[in-house]
Design a protein around this motif. Sequence first.
Motif, PDB file in Angstrom:
ATOM      1  N   THR A 522       0.833  -1.207   0.000  1.00 55.73           N
ATOM      2  CA  THR A 522       0.000   0.000   0.000  1.00 55.73           C
ATOM      3  C   THR A 522       0.866   1.255   0.000  1.00 55.73           C
ATOM      4  O   THR A 522       0.625   2.203  -0.767  1.00 55.73           O
ATOM      5  CB  THR A 522      -0.935   0.005   1.219  1.00 55.73           C
ATOM      6  N   ALA A 523       1.874   1.266   0.850  1.00 57.45           N
ATOM      7  CA  ALA A 523       2.748   2.439   0.922  1.00 57.45           C
ATOM      8  C   ALA A 523       3.484   2.660  -0.388  1.00 57.45           C
ATOM      9  O   ALA A 523       3.595   3.799  -0.869  1.00 57.45           O
ATOM     10  CB  ALA A 523       3.734   2.275   2.072  1.00 57.45           C
ATOM     11  N   HIS A 524       3.965   1.604  -1.008  1.00 55.92           N
ATOM     12  CA  HIS A 524       4.710   1.766  -2.258  1.00 55.92           C
ATOM     13  C   HIS A 524       3.780   2.096  -3.424  1.00 55.92           C
ATOM     14  O   HIS A 524       4.209   2.773  -4.370  1.00 55.92           O
ATOM     15  CB  HIS A 524       5.526   0.509  -2.546  1.00 55.92           C
ATOM     16  N   TRP A 525       2.532   1.633  -3.384  1.00 62.29           N
ATOM     17  CA  TRP A 525       1.577   2.083  -4.401  1.00 62.29           C
ATOM     18  C   TRP A 525       1.335   3.583  -4.258  1.00 62.29           C
ATOM     19  O   TRP A 525       1.281   4.309  -5.260  1.00 62.29           O
ATOM     20  CB  TRP A 525       0.253   1.328  -4.260  1.00 62.29           C
ATOM     21  N   LEU A 526       1.198   4.048  -3.024  1.00 63.71           N
ATOM     22  CA  LEU A 526       1.004   5.477  -2.804  1.00 63.71           C
ATOM     23  C   LEU A 526       2.188   6.278  -3.341  1.00 63.71           C
ATOM     24  O   LEU A 526       2.011   7.397  -3.837  1.00 63.71           O
ATOM     25  CB  LEU A 526       0.829   5.748  -1.302  1.00 63.71           C
TER      26      LEU A 526
END
Length: 703
Positions: A522-526
């Motif tokens: 999730t963090a890396h998609w953001l």
Amino acid sequence: MTLGAVNIVFDPLIPWLVLALISTSALILSLLGVWRRATGSVCRLTVFIILAGVLANPTLVQEQRETKPDIAVIAVDESASQMIGDRPETSAMARRHILTALDGMADLEVRTVTVRGARSGGADDALRQGTDLFRTLDRVIGEIPRDRLAGVITITDGQVHDAKRAIARGNLPTPFHVILTGRRHETDRRLRIDHAPTFGMVGRDVKMTIRVDDPDSGDGEPVSIGFRVDGIESGTLTVPANRSHSFTVPLDHAGETIVELVAGPRSGELSLINNQAVQAISGVRDRLRVLLVSGAPHSGERTWRNILKSDPSVDLVHFTILRPPEKQDGTPVQELSLIPFPIKELFELNLPDFDLIVFDRYRRRGVLARNYLSNIVNYVKEGGAFLEASGPTFSGHLSLTRTPLGAILPATPTGAVTNGGYRPRVTDIGFRHPVTVDLPGGGRVDSVGKRVEAASWGRWLRLVDADQKRGVVLIDGPGERPVLILDRVGKGRVAHLLSDHIWLWSRGYEGGGPQAEMLRRTAHWLMKEPDLEEDQLQVSVDATRIRVRRWALDNDLPDITMTKPDGTTVVRVLSRQGPGRSSAQFETDQVGLHRFSDNDRIRLAAVGVLKPVEYDDLRTADSILMPAVEATGGGLHWAIEDGLPDLRRVRAGRATAGQNWIGLRANEDYVVTGVASAPLLPGLLALLLILGLAIIAWHREGT
């Protein structure tokens, strides 16, 4: 079969030493008799000579020889630079002329070899390293006895990239002839990249240096260069001809950025293939800066901190609000914290420096003024990333939806909170999204999206009820209420987690779950990690085989169009590999930049090398091979302008080239297949001579 010269070979019947002693003694006695004028001395001397000859056993020997044909090597250059213009036709014409002329020559074997470039690694190395003519000739000539090599005739454009090394090494094939397939004074404009990095930091500019070589343009004459980044037109550059020029390219995303440069054509050019240059630059992120603000101490706070701190590429700044401003107990302000909360520095001055902002159970507490929250909204719209992990207060009057952040949050609370066990479940879209696809224990669906295996994750015990306004729900809970929502806002991205119980997974409650992997994705998609994009084309190249993979939130199977470097197109139908995933296979016969499109997205892929040596200079050159021609006594001819030369056989030691002819050496090599021999003094004849002379000597001595 031929006969060689006749030779006399001695094979004495007794050892040479014994024969020499006997002959010397006989000669001395005979000479003594002659000196004393003894009757019959001459006859006796003659007898001794004949007897010595018989004992020496002289034999007439004649060799039977088999003549070996000479070998001529014809090297035909079929490298990439030989495929432009009318060079292939000229090369074929020269080859036919040579083979026809040699066909009528006796005792000559012809071996033809094709030179297609460097041999070490196939087509890619051929373009990267250029035409290795002499390496190919070494392999062929190494199988030919040097005494039978009549010469080498090379049909080429003269652009041979291992010539200097071969000439310096010496041991060149003799004679070495060259027939050039191009014309003198050809014109060609070349664009090349002198310097470019292979990687750069995302968010920064990288410097490239290019040069346009144009012999027919004056130094500094302006040349227009088309400029594209990832297939998108990015304007034009004006570059001075025959001079180096530097410019910068912005890297705005991680992964590969492909820069295309195309120089405008000029009249009379050989080819436009070297008017373009391509450079792939890998964008890598510097250490990611993440700001984590926890609204209050709670059991899940450490989970967020541990996950973010475990990533070595993340620089984490974490603040926990332990005490709200409205709490008044007389404690001096300077003792409320170890360091003051740098609100202005974080949310006004340095806010753009962060790659991700995480609010963990934050609520309206009077700590951050509305203008600071508005700064976060603008930060997201300009390309930033924001993650909200909500607790129970999100559903009350202190909810962040009542602040400017409500404009970017994808869900609004209903006012209710579900307290009770439930298992988070990946949604149908979640099975098609890279963030949640194939999460361990998340269940499984078939290729059309039908569930065939339920999730085995441990339960969570709280969920903030909310209505989805925007974005996509990847994980839901009871009643299909959203748990994890992802959304795009302006140029930025937002994620909303509607439960504060993900920490139960980290504690292994009821088997736990993949909390670290889910939050990491999730963090890396953001932060716009290319491999986690939900709508993307991925292209992988294996030699001439290309595989295109498509990720999409829909289940459509659009056609994929491949555009080759020469502009021709190939269309393939995607085959489904799973929910939201499909692929197609392509084959190409060209080297260079290929474009792939599904009508919505464009992906570029380089087949072969991006800076081929073969295309560095396409003009026909006589200067490269001339030292080898002169060193071996060969000849160099321009097939189109001078005409094709005559071919002759010449004897060893004579000139092997002239103004309009080239020669192949006649070595006259042979092998001996047999020997014919006959005695020079047959035994019967020698016996009769000895007896006759002995009788004559006896008769004279008796009278």
